[in-house]
Scaffold this motif. Structure first.
Motif, PDB file in Angstrom:
ATOM      1  N   ARG A 135       0.836  -1.207   0.000  1.00 37.26           N
ATOM      2  CA  ARG A 135       0.000   0.000   0.000  1.00 37.26           C
ATOM      3  C   ARG A 135       0.872   1.260   0.000  1.00 37.26           C
ATOM      4  O   ARG A 135       0.617   2.201  -0.760  1.00 37.26           O
ATOM      5  N   GLU A 139       1.013   4.456  -2.595  1.00 27.24           N
ATOM      6  CA  GLU A 139       0.855   5.832  -2.126  1.00 27.24           C
ATOM      7  C   GLU A 139       2.047   6.690  -2.526  1.00 27.24           C
ATOM      8  O   GLU A 139       1.899   7.879  -2.811  1.00 27.24           O
ATOM      9  N   PRO A 145      -5.085   6.949  -0.467  1.00 27.21           N
ATOM     10  CA  PRO A 145      -4.980   5.830   0.485  1.00 27.21           C
ATOM     11  C   PRO A 145      -5.990   4.708   0.258  1.00 27.21           C
ATOM     12  O   PRO A 145      -5.618   3.528   0.294  1.00 27.21           O
ATOM     13  N   ALA A 148      -5.042   2.900  -2.920  1.00 27.46           N
ATOM     14  CA  ALA A 148      -3.778   2.185  -2.714  1.00 27.46           C
ATOM     15  C   ALA A 148      -4.005   0.903  -1.919  1.00 27.46           C
ATOM     16  O   ALA A 148      -3.388  -0.136  -2.205  1.00 27.46           O
ATOM     17  N   GLU A 149      -4.898   0.961  -0.950  1.00 28.38           N
ATOM     18  CA  GLU A 149      -5.165  -0.219  -0.136  1.00 28.38           C
ATOM     19  C   GLU A 149      -5.809  -1.328  -0.960  1.00 28.38           C
ATOM     20  O   GLU A 149      -5.401  -2.494  -0.879  1.00 28.38           O
ATOM     21  N   ARG A 151      -5.691  -1.740  -4.219  1.00 24.32           N
ATOM     22  CA  ARG A 151      -4.712  -2.258  -5.169  1.00 24.32           C
ATOM     23  C   ARG A 151      -3.704  -3.165  -4.459  1.00 24.32           C
ATOM     24  O   ARG A 151      -3.276  -4.190  -5.014  1.00 24.32           O
ATOM     25  N   ALA A 152      -3.338  -2.813  -3.243  1.00 25.35           N
ATOM     26  CA  ALA A 152      -2.428  -3.674  -2.473  1.00 25.35           C
ATOM     27  C   ALA A 152      -3.079  -5.016  -2.179  1.00 25.35           C
ATOM     28  O   ALA A 152      -2.434  -6.072  -2.296  1.00 25.35           O
TER      29      ALA A 152
END
Length: 214
Positions: A135, A139, A145, A148-149, A151-152
């Motif tokens: 993540r 970022e 955020p 990004a989370e 996608r992580a």
């Protein structure tokens, strides 16, 4: 087979490697002192010259897993990259190089954790640490955020699916899929130069990646 000399008790690494092999071959229940002693060709007493107990050996196996798999994963998310596509390709090195990420060991640890609540807690925390590192990588390249989370999650859960299903793909099959994974995970395409650098680390060329364009 170990070469025995008078008074020789092996080394800590010898015992740990034997324990690792038993763990990935047969599971944690097989990792016991007598089978280990038989495997390395030494006495049971020799084991205690390096580890106080079986529990100490198991703790060393967990530490080996954390240091190798999680340590290398986190390091690859922080490796230099000019774009998010290049950063994801850096992370993909882990999925292609057993020296960076040992999928068999990850699988064995996950199986072990099913029957060990303490290890399950460690595993859950470790998974969160790995996801947090991925993540943070997104970022760093400007993803919000929340995005990004997610996608992580997508990156990590895909790979853990490979581990859990024991999927084994030869590089010539998996590598050509990597550009599509990059596109899926990041929403951007890796450049030819980024792909060329990536595949060169794995003994291939850009032409090998796109044989249909030859």
């Amino acid at each position: 087979m170990a070469v025995k000399t008078s008074g020789w008790r092996g080394s800590e690494e010898l015992w740990l490697e034997a324990a690792y092999q038993l763990l990935i071959e047969q599971g944690v229940e097989a990792v016991k002192v007598m089978p280990l002693a038989k495997r390395v060709g030494l006495s049971r007493t020799s084991f205690y010259g390096h580890f106080d107990s079986r529990e100490a050996l198991l703790a060393a196996l967990i530490a080996r897993w954390q240091d190798k798999n999680t340590g290398n994963m986190v390091a690859r998310t922080r490796a230099f990259a000019e774009t998010i596509a290049e950063a994801v390709l850096n992370l993909f090195d882990c999925w292609l190089q057993p020296g960076l990420f040992d999928a068999q060991l990850d699988f064995a640890i996950r199986n072990w954790a099913l029957g060990d609540p303490a290890l399950r807690a460690v595993l859950e925390s470790t998974d969160q640490d790995r996801i947090a590192a991925i993540r943070a990588m997104f970022e760093r390249f400007g993803y919000a955020p929340a995005e990004a989370e997610v996608r992580a999650f997508t990156v990590y859960y895909t790979q853990i699916g490979y581990v859990s299903m024991m999927v084994v793909e030869p590089p010539e099959l998996r590598l050509p899929r990597m550009p599509y994974y990059v596109q899926t995970f990041t929403g951007t395409a890796a450049s030819d130069s980024e792909l060329a650098r990536f595949v060169s680390r794995h003994g291939m060329t850009l032409q090998d990646l796109r044989p249909d364009q030859g």
